[in-house]
Scaffold this active site. Structure first.
Site, mmCIF file in Angstrom:
data_model
loop_
_atom_site.group_PDB
_atom_site.id
_atom_site.type_symbol
_atom_site.label_atom_id
_atom_site.label_comp_id
_atom_site.label_asym_id
_atom_site.label_seq_id
_atom_site.Cartn_x
_atom_site.Cartn_y
_atom_site.Cartn_z
ATOM 1 N N TYR A 109 0.842 -1.196 0.000
ATOM 2 C CA TYR A 109 0.000 0.000 0.000
ATOM 3 C C TYR A 109 0.881 1.252 0.000
ATOM 4 O O TYR A 109 0.740 2.132 0.837
ATOM 5 C CB TYR A 109 -0.896 0.043 1.241
ATOM 6 C CG TYR A 109 -1.757 -1.152 1.487
ATOM 7 C CD1 TYR A 109 -2.217 -1.950 0.442
ATOM 8 C CD2 TYR A 109 -2.126 -1.497 2.781
ATOM 9 C CE1 TYR A 109 -3.012 -3.059 0.690
ATOM 10 C CE2 TYR A 109 -2.930 -2.596 3.037
ATOM 11 C CZ TYR A 109 -3.362 -3.374 1.993
ATOM 12 O OH TYR A 109 -4.144 -4.469 2.251
ATOM 13 N N HIS A 134 0.964 -11.606 2.195
ATOM 14 C CA HIS A 134 0.000 -10.767 1.480
ATOM 15 C C HIS A 134 -0.492 -11.464 0.210
ATOM 16 O O HIS A 134 0.276 -11.809 -0.664
ATOM 17 C CB HIS A 134 0.652 -9.431 1.118
ATOM 18 C CG HIS A 134 -0.339 -8.351 0.811
ATOM 19 N ND1 HIS A 134 -0.006 -7.024 0.781
ATOM 20 C CD2 HIS A 134 -1.673 -8.399 0.539
ATOM 21 C CE1 HIS A 134 -1.082 -6.297 0.492
ATOM 22 N NE2 HIS A 134 -2.104 -7.133 0.334
#
Length: 362
Positions: free
Chosen positions: A52, A120
């Site tokens: 992110y 992730h």
């Protein structure tokens, strides 16, 4: 093991709101002030990822700032991040890369431990790569660098499969599983996997991320950041979501608020263990205030609650509010029609084809 308790409540603040996927200039936002405001409302758990970009850097600076550390001891906070995903189409789950990623995150947060580290989007790599990365995280947990090991991704059934295999392979479970877009007014498929996650998988807690389906379930549609329109929802689903939003707004309600009430209420209703946590978005003080007030409508204070302003006191499902919303919930799902519980492919065909070409070239 469950890293959450009465000190943290049932809500996590997500860090994707400070990413280039969501906004055009994350560095222009007052991150420290926003995090301090979230803390003042009772939020104690925070989730981000190096993927992110630049969220982890911005949050790390905020949580290292004396203005924050002087007020909130590290032991009162739950700091969570991820590893393994580099870009939209690049992953590195090798043990050296996983270790390097965690060490970098520790440095960014100026801390000697992280409460949770997730692999992730684990569905994008091979099973062997996933298990190798998780083994590395277990080793770092044994070293005291990580308190809890987690896996994250999109399909709950796939995550349950991984969780079961981890427990069988290593004789110890992953502590936390984070899935997204599977416990909301459009898609409640997470229900079908909760039993296996908690049972055979031995998972301590399940996190429900993206209760608004990455911005789809609100007036105005999906957010567009620096990276353009990244949302995988097909055109038909987008059109029906927009139609549902117009219908809700015409009845004097907010689609975003209703969607969040459904996600929080439905998860509290079906999560029999009562451990489930919802990850809220909120890259601004205004967004956080709106989301916190919405959660407090759906979750009433526990018996020992003392401060109405502290979100941590709100832990029990408010059955009256849930029942009052049921007609609106049904109306939205009726409009969505064939798109109810629709799940897109993850990874999609384009990613798989690209990976196939890369392997052929090598």
């Amino acid at each position: 093991m469950n890293p959450f308790n009465s000190k943290t409540g049932r809500v996590v603040l997500g860090g994707a709101g400070w990413s280039r996927q969501i906004v055009t200039d994350p560095t222009s936002k007052p991150v420290l002030e926003t995090i301090l405001h979230a803390l003042s409302l009772g939020i104690r758990a925070f989730d981000t990822s190096p993927y992110y970009d630049p969220s982890e850097i911005l949050l790390g600076a905020a949580f290292s700032d004396p203005a924050l550390t002087s007020l909130y001891p590290r032991s009162d906070l739950i700091l969570m991040t991820k590893c393994g995903r580099i870009t939209s189409n690049k992953f590195d789950y090798s043990p050296p890369a996983i270790r390097a990623s965690v060490l970098r995150s520790l440095a960014r947060f100026s801390t000697n431990y992280l409460d949770v580290v997730f692999t992730h989007d684990v569905e994008f790599v091979s099973r062997a790569e996933a298990l190798g990365a998780i083994k590395t995280l277990f080793e770092m947990k044994d070293e005291g660098l990580i308190r809890h090991v987690g896996i994250s991704g999109y399909p709950p059934a796939f995550l349950a499969d991984i969780a079961v295999e981890v427990k069988e392979t290593f004789g110890r479970p992953v502590d936390v599983v984070q899935t997204y877009c599977h416990m909301n007014i459009q898609n409640t498929s997470l229900k079908q996997s909760l039993g296996r996650l908690y049972g055979d998988g031995g998972v301590g807690v399940v996190l429900n991320a993206s209760p608004l389906c990455m911005g789809l379930l609100r007036k105005g549609g999906v957010p567009i950041g620096e990276l353009g329109d990244f949302h995988p929802a097909p055109r038909g689903l987008r059109e029906k979501a927009a139609e549902a939003a117009e219908w809700v707004e015409s009845r004097g309600e907010s689609m975003a608020s209703l969607s969040l009430r459904f996600a929080v209420g439905e998860f509290a209703r079906v999560d029999e263990k009562g451990f489930g946590m919802t990850i809220l978005g909120g890259g601004s003080i205004g967004e956080i205030d709106e989301n916190v007030e919405t959660v407090k409508q759906m979750l009433k204070k526990g018996e020992d609650g003392k401060e109405d302003g502290d979100l941590r006191e709100h832990t029990k499902l408010n059955e009256e509010i849930y029942k009052a919303d049921e007609a609106l919930f049904k109306g939205v799902r009726d409009i969505l029609g064939e798109w109810v519980d629709y799940t897109w492919e993850s990874p999609d065909a384009a990613f798989l084809e690209e990976q196939k070409k890369l392997k052929e070239q090598n």
